[in-house]
Structures are given as structure tokens and as C-alpha cells.
Design an enzyme around this catalytic site. Structure first.
Site, PDB file in Angstrom:
ATOM      1  N   GLY A  18       0.794  -1.228   0.000  1.00  0.00           N
ATOM      2  CA  GLY A  18       0.000   0.000   0.000  1.00  0.00           C
ATOM      3  C   GLY A  18       0.827   1.279   0.000  1.00  0.00           C
ATOM      4  N   ASP A 182       0.253   8.600  16.125  1.00  0.00           N
ATOM      5  CA  ASP A 182      -0.224   9.917  15.728  1.00  0.00           C
ATOM      6  C   ASP A 182       1.034  10.569  15.185  1.00  0.00           C
ATOM      7  OD1 ASP A 182      -0.762  12.636  15.571  1.00  0.00           O
ATOM      8  OD2 ASP A 182      -2.377  12.451  17.034  1.00  0.00           O
ATOM      9  N   HIS A 183       1.173  10.610  13.865  1.00  0.00           N
ATOM     10  CA  HIS A 183       2.500  10.960  13.330  1.00  0.00           C
ATOM     11  C   HIS A 183       2.905  12.389  13.667  1.00  0.00           C
ATOM     12  CE1 HIS A 183       0.096  12.409   9.928  1.00  0.00           C
ATOM     13  NE2 HIS A 183       1.117  13.196   9.673  1.00  0.00           N
ATOM     14  N   GLU A 221      -3.928  23.034   4.980  1.00  0.00           N
ATOM     15  CA  GLU A 221      -3.394  22.376   3.784  1.00  0.00           C
ATOM     16  C   GLU A 221      -3.875  23.129   2.560  1.00  0.00           C
ATOM     17  OE1 GLU A 221      -3.844  18.039   3.246  1.00  0.00           O
ATOM     18  OE2 GLU A 221      -4.712  18.121   5.249  1.00  0.00           O
ATOM     19  N   HIS A 245      -4.530  14.805  15.912  1.00  0.00           N
ATOM     20  CA  HIS A 245      -3.388  15.727  15.853  1.00  0.00           C
ATOM     21  C   HIS A 245      -3.613  17.044  16.608  1.00  0.00           C
ATOM     22  CE1 HIS A 245      -2.444  12.818  12.882  1.00  0.00           C
ATOM     23  NE2 HIS A 245      -3.140  13.361  11.899  1.00  0.00           N
TER      24      HIS A 245
HETATM   25  P1  NAD Z   1      -3.708   1.323   0.742  1.00  0.00           P
HETATM   26  O1  NAD Z   1      -5.109   1.107   0.298  1.00  0.00           O
HETATM   27  O2  NAD Z   1      -2.758   2.012  -0.178  1.00  0.00           O
HETATM   28  O3  NAD Z   1      -3.059  -0.089   1.116  1.00  0.00           O
HETATM   29  C1  NAD Z   1      -3.792  -1.084   1.748  1.00  0.00           C
HETATM   30  C2  NAD Z   1      -2.945  -2.344   1.854  1.00  0.00           C
HETATM   31  O4  NAD Z   1      -3.742  -3.349   2.511  1.00  0.00           O
HETATM   32  C3  NAD Z   1      -2.498  -2.951   0.543  1.00  0.00           C
HETATM   33  O5  NAD Z   1      -1.205  -3.477   0.731  1.00  0.00           O
HETATM   34  C4  NAD Z   1      -3.487  -4.112   0.320  1.00  0.00           C
HETATM   35  O6  NAD Z   1      -2.959  -5.170  -0.423  1.00  0.00           O
HETATM   36  C5  NAD Z   1      -3.702  -4.552   1.746  1.00  0.00           C
HETATM   37  N1  NAD Z   1      -4.976  -5.240   1.928  1.00  0.00           N
HETATM   38  C6  NAD Z   1      -6.215  -4.724   1.794  1.00  0.00           C
HETATM   39  N2  NAD Z   1      -7.138  -5.688   2.030  1.00  0.00           N
HETATM   40  C7  NAD Z   1      -6.464  -6.805   2.379  1.00  0.00           C
HETATM   41  C8  NAD Z   1      -6.846  -8.148   2.749  1.00  0.00           C
HETATM   42  N3  NAD Z   1      -8.117  -8.494   2.836  1.00  0.00           N
HETATM   43  N4  NAD Z   1      -5.874  -9.043   3.025  1.00  0.00           N
HETATM   44  C9  NAD Z   1      -4.570  -8.701   2.938  1.00  0.00           C
HETATM   45  N5  NAD Z   1      -4.151  -7.455   2.579  1.00  0.00           N
HETATM   46  C10 NAD Z   1      -5.087  -6.536   2.300  1.00  0.00           C
HETATM   47  O7  NAD Z   1      -3.805   2.062   2.149  1.00  0.00           O
HETATM   48  P2  NAD Z   1      -2.728   3.047   2.827  1.00  0.00           P
HETATM   49  O8  NAD Z   1      -2.914   4.433   2.302  1.00  0.00           O
HETATM   50  O9  NAD Z   1      -1.381   2.441   2.739  1.00  0.00           O
HETATM   51  O10 NAD Z   1      -3.248   3.098   4.339  1.00  0.00           O
HETATM   52  C11 NAD Z   1      -3.060   2.011   5.244  1.00  0.00           C
HETATM   53  C12 NAD Z   1      -3.486   2.441   6.635  1.00  0.00           C
HETATM   54  O11 NAD Z   1      -2.698   3.541   7.060  1.00  0.00           O
HETATM   55  C13 NAD Z   1      -4.932   2.910   6.738  1.00  0.00           C
HETATM   56  O12 NAD Z   1      -5.433   2.570   7.998  1.00  0.00           O
HETATM   57  C14 NAD Z   1      -4.807   4.419   6.637  1.00  0.00           C
HETATM   58  O13 NAD Z   1      -5.887   5.076   7.263  1.00  0.00           O
HETATM   59  C15 NAD Z   1      -3.525   4.637   7.386  1.00  0.00           C
HETATM   60  N6  NAD Z   1      -2.838   5.873   7.034  1.00  0.00           N
HETATM   61  C16 NAD Z   1      -2.327   6.055   5.784  1.00  0.00           C
HETATM   62  C17 NAD Z   1      -1.649   7.227   5.478  1.00  0.00           C
HETATM   63  C18 NAD Z   1      -1.030   7.453   4.115  1.00  0.00           C
HETATM   64  O14 NAD Z   1      -0.315   8.436   3.975  1.00  0.00           O
HETATM   65  N7  NAD Z   1      -1.269   6.594   3.147  1.00  0.00           N
HETATM   66  C19 NAD Z   1      -1.496   8.219   6.461  1.00  0.00           C
HETATM   67  C20 NAD Z   1      -2.028   8.003   7.730  1.00  0.00           C
HETATM   68  C21 NAD Z   1      -2.681   6.829   8.000  1.00  0.00           C
END
Ligand code: NAD
Length: 504
Positions: A18, A182-183, A221, A245
Site C-alpha cells: 500500500g 499519531d504521526h 493544507e 493531531h
Molecule cells: P492502501 O489502500 O494504499 O493499502 C492497503 C494495503 O492493505 C495494501 O497493501 C493491500 O494489499 C492490503 N490489503 C487490503 N485488504 C487486504 C486483505 N483483505 N488481506 C490482505 N491485505 C489486504 O492504504 P494506505 O494508504 O497504505 O493506508 C493504510 C493504513 O494507514 C490505513 O489505515 C490508513 O488510514 C492509514 N494511514 C495512511 C496514510 C497514508 O499516507 N497513506 C497516512 C495516515 C494513516
């Protein structure tokens, strides 16, 4: 950070294909390795749905590191990537966890890791509970070392869903094994709040309602919702930014000095602040909080569409993309001092800043000589991002014969020197803290619970009473007029977020 320890651990990243893993986690692990904070003996297991091989995974890890690198890659990247392994994973299938356990046991043997395991949840929050309980049920947490669970935001959607999630996690992990990210707490200048306050006699003595008139925390932002419309429309600024935050920054600004700089001591002081937040009833929400939603306008020099026109957003959406509010902390130190918070998307400038406004002197000796008979209040500005630093506004004598005073700025820039390149990113710091078992910069359940209780009242009031005036701020502005009025009612105004506009 204790920079001498090199913890030996495996890190399992659920959701390793992800966006978060790619943009933040792999580059952070690389930086820790490069700066010598990681033992040579570490292993990372990526678990996600895609049927990738180790080689494909390693290519992706290498690409993400190259993309994020601020300077030339100075280590053997292939050698580094050999520590990364991939496991195609189905979070609901017990067999996946058995395979994971076998892989981890083998890697621990190969890299001489004493059973220390970090489980990093980087996937959709609805899987957090399932993964935690399966890890325990399938014996993946049954090791000779320690287990730590890292949880990304959002931690629930409201108090009751957060409580349910917490109960699920607690069935498998103890509170001191759960690291809620909480980054903002990993940011250099957020961590500096504590130092500014508790290492400077000139500030800590003035840090109360006798000398401070109000405190303003802004996180703005310029971006809109981009391609996260679906997620954001069911979340909004209140849940996405205020619950975590913004309230965390307020807690750090307002807490009492802890007995020691130990995780529990610091977190206990923050919890007391959140407990002292004046409760707001459903009827009072509009008196204390303002919501906004962006319409079309100009942001970053180009024309942009309004929120309701964004992809995957309901054209009648009642979701707020802006929140400002007044928080009162009813304790001895802060009684009578408003903490104003403001956050939003598609605003004039990207900036996170804290402005501490000090009270005026009892008498202005220079009144006759001032054109507007007012002196500039003393301000302490803490720049969190993108600039990192501190500005102190004092009054000095204006050059020449008029005898007027003029505001002068004392500035300290944290990220202007060559050291800036080597400043760790928030995620790097937090991953390292987790390896060391230092939970100071992670949120305790009690903090999460208290924050949700405040936020729930506001969201209930806003859900019951749809906004009739959306969109109520233009993209590229500083939010709706009502946000300015919130402070004007108290005789204050928002301080600008760019220094130039301070007119000094
Ligand atoms: P994303 O959708 O890009 O990635 C999701 C990941 O989960 C992928 O690797 C996918 O293959 C995997 N996945 C989904 N369903 C699955 C399943 N059933 N079995 C196995 N793997 C599965 O999401 P992201 O943006 O990377 O976010 C991930 C988490 O981090 C979320 O909770 C999001 O709220 C949090 N978050 C993300 C960011 C960011 O900058 N992207 C910032 C803060 C918090």
C-alpha cells in the site's frame, strides 16, 4: 532517542503493497539502517493480498527508497533489501497466520533475533481487530521475546467504535504493547514543544493564565481531498485532524510538567488536560465550533473545483473540510485562556503553526507616540511544518527620532542548516521508538477515549443539523467568516500563518 541501542527485531507490515508502506515505512527503515540505528540482524516481512514474490517485493522496496531519498544512496541497496520478505496474505484465513509464524521463526533463526516482533497495521482499519485476534489465536505472538502492535489512524470512527476496536486489540495485546500512531507526535517541532516549555525558565514561568491571553493552533493544507474522496467523505476534518493531531498538540501545550520524562508520566499529564477540557453540550456546539466546506477557487496558483464536485464525494455532502474551535481548559493554570484550533483543506497556505499570545503590559508608556496607540503583543510562534523553528515577537525602538516602538522578530530556524538533511522524519522516529519500547510519542487509550468523547458531541450536533451554507469558504482562503468571528467575539483575531503578513 537513545542513539546507541540497536534493537534486534522483525517487523511485519500488514498492507505492505500500500501507499503508506511505500511512501513512509520503507524509506524510514532504510534511514534507520543507514544511520546505524538498526542492527545488521533485522528482517521485514511484508504481508498483503497481491501474489508477489520476494524479488518483486524487494524491487518495490528499492524503488520506494530511491524515490524518497534526499541524497545519493550510500549503501548497498541490494544487500539491504535481502532483509525483506514477502508473504501473500489473507487476513481472515488461519493458514496465513501459520505461514507467517513459520516464516518469522525461520528468519529469527537466520538473523539471530530473540523473538522480538513488531506487527505494523498499514491496511484498512476494519482489519485491525481481525488481525490482532488471529495473531494471538494462531500463536504468532507466542514468542520468547516481546510483541508490539503498531496501529495507524483512524482509531475508530467515534467513541463506541474506538472502544470496540480497543477491546478487540486488548484481547490479544496488553495496553503497553499497543503503539497507536499519531504521526504529529513524531514531528521534530512537536517534540520541541516540551523542550521549549520545560528547558527555558523564561517561558515556563509565564506559561499560564496570568501571562498568556490565548493560544492558536493552525494546521492548514492547500491540497483538496485528491483521490481519497471516498474515505474523506465519511470522515471529515473533525475526525481526520481534530480528534487526534490537533488535540494532541493542545495537550502538549497545556500539560503540567511531568515528574520525569518517562512515557507514563508524560502521558498522564496529557490525559489530565483532556479531562479538563470544558465539555460542550449539543446546544453549545455552534458557540464553540465552526465548520466549513470548500467551494471552487484558486489554490496553488491554479483554478480548483469545490469539494462537492470532487471524485467519490456526495454532491450534497454535509462533510466538513474545515473546522475551527475554541477549547477551554478548566484548571488552575488555564482557566479563562482560550485555545483556538483551526484546520482545513484547500486553504491559502500549507502550514502547521502554534501562536502563543502573551497578555499586554498593564500600561503602555509609549501610547502617545504610537500612531494607532497600540503596541504589538508579544508572541511566541512555533513553526511545526513545513518550516521548523521558533519566532519570538518583541517590541523594540523604531529607528529614528519618532520614539515609536516597532515589533522585532527573533528567529530560530531548525531546518535551514545542513543538519536538516539528516533530521529524521516523523515515521522514522516513531518506528525507532517502538523498537526501543518507548511509547511516549504514541497515544494511550485514555487519550483516544477522551478525545472521541469531545468530538462525538460535535459530530452529532453537525449530523443532526445539516449545514445550510455549504460551500462556505473559497478554495485558497483561510476558511469561513464565522471562523474569524469566533475569535472576534472574544476580542482576538487569528494571527496570519505567514510571517511576512505580520507586517514586520
Ligand atoms: P492502501 O489502500 O494504499 O493499502 C492497503 C494495503 O492493505 C495494501 O497493501 C493491500 O494489499 C492490503 N490489503 C487490503 N485488504 C487486504 C486483505 N483483505 N488481506 C490482505 N491485505 C489486504 O492504504 P494506505 O494508504 O497504505 O493506508 C493504510 C493504513 O494507514 C490505513 O489505515 C490508513 O488510514 C492509514 N494511514 C495512511 C496514510 C497514508 O499516507 N497513506 C497516512 C495516515 C494513516
Amino acid at each position: 532517542m537513545n542513539t546507541t541501542e540497536k534493537p534486534k527485531t522483525t517487523i511485519v507490515i500488514f498492507g505492505a503493497t500500500g501507499d503508506l508502506a511505500k511512501r513512509k515505512l520503507f524509506p524510514s527503515i532504510y534511514n534507520l539502517y543507514k544511520s546505524g540505528k538498526l542492527s545488521e540482524e533485522f528482517a521485514v516481512v511484508g504481508a498483503a493480498r497481491r501474489p508477489w514474490s520476494n524479488d518483486v517485493f524487494r524491487e518495490n522496496v528499492a524503488d520506494s527508497i530511491k524515490e524518497a531519498a534526499k541524497e545519493e544512496i550510500s549503501i548497498d541497496l541490494d544487500e539491504f533489501c535481502k532483509h525483506f520478505y514477502y508473504l501473500p496474505f489473507d487476513v481472515t484465513n488461519a493458514e496465513s497466520y501459520q505461514e507467517l509464524n513459520t516464516l518469522l521463526t525461520n528468519l529469527e533463526e537466520e538473523f539471530h533475533i530473540p523473538g522480538n516482533r513488531i506487527f505494523y497495521m498499514a491496511m484498512a482499519p476494519n482489519f485491525f481487530g481481525t488481525i490482532a485476534s488471529n495473531l494471538k489465536a494462531e500463536g504468532v505472538t507466542n514468542t520468547n521475546g516481546w510483541n508490539r502492535l503498531v496501529i495507524e489512524k483512524p482509531f475508530g470512527h467515534n467513541f463506541s467504535s474506538a472502544e470496540k476496536l480497543n477491546q478487540e486489540l486488548r484481547e490479544a495485546f496488553a495496553e503497553d504493547e499497543i503503539y497507536r500512531i499519531d504521526h504529529y507526535l513524531g514531528k521534530e517541532m512537536v517534540q520541541n514543544i516540551e523542550v521549549i516549555r520545560f528547558a527555558n525558565a523564561i517561558f515556563e514561568r509565564l506559561w499560564n493564565n496570568r501571562f498568556i491571553s490565548n493560544i492558536q493552533v493552525t494546521s492548514s493544507e492547500t491540497l483538496g481531498v485528491e483521490d481519497r474522496g471516498g474515505y474523506y467523505d465519511s470522515s471529515g476534518a473533525l475526525r481526520d485532524m481534530v480528534q487526534n493531531h490537533m488535540l494532541q498538540m493542545v495537550a502538549l501545550l497545556a500539560m503540567e510538567p511531568p515528574i520525569r520524562l518517562k512515557p507514563d508520566d508524560i502521558r498522564n499529564e496529557k490525559i489530565k488536560v483532556l479531562r479538563a477540557l470544558r465539555p460542550v453540550s449539543l446546544e453549545q456546539v455552534d458557540e464553540y465550533f465552526v465548520r466549513g466546506q470548500y467551494g471552487p477557487g484558486i489554490a496553488n496558483n491554479s483554478e480548483v473545483i469545490g469539494y462537492r464536485e470532487e471524485k467519490n464525494v456526495d454532491p450534497d455532502s454535509n462533510t466538513e473540510t474545515f473546522v475551527s474551535g475554541k477549547l477551554m481548559i478548566d484548571n488552575f493554570r488555564w482557566a479563562g485562556v482560550p485555545f483556538y484550533i483551526r484546520t482545513g483543506k484547500r486553504m491559502k497556505q500549507k502550514s502547521t503553526k502554534i501562536v502563543v499570545q502573551f497578555k499586554e503590559l498593564p500600561m503602555n508608556l509609549y501610547e502617545d507616540k504610537q500612531k494607532d496607540s497600540k503596541m504589538h503583543p508579544n508572541l511566541l510562534v512555533i513553526h511545526i511544518q513545513p518550516d521548523e523553528g521558533i519566532t519570538l515577537f518583541l517590541n523594540g525602538k523604531k529607528l529614528g527620532l519618532s520614539g515609536e516602538t516597532t515589533p522585532v522578530q527573533l528567529e530560530y530556524c531548525n531546518n535551514c542548516g545542513i543538519d536538516a538533511l539528516n533530521t529524521p522524519e516523523a515515521y522514522e522516529r516513531l518506528i525507532y521508538d517502538c523498537m526501543l519500547g518507548d511509547a511516549t510519542n504514541f497515544t494511550h487509550w485514555d487519550e483516544v477515549a477522551l478525545s472521541w468523547k469531545l468530538v462525538d458531541t460535535i459530530s452529532t450536533a453537525w449530523e443532526n443539523n445539516k449545514a445550510a451554507d455549504y460551500p462556505n469558504y473559497e478554495s485558497g482562503s483561510m476558511g469561513p467568516k464565522a471562523s474569524d468571528e469566533l475569535l472576534a467575539k472574544d476580542g482576538f483575531h487569528w494571527w496570519p500563518i505567514t510571517d511576512i503578513e505580520f507586517g514586520v
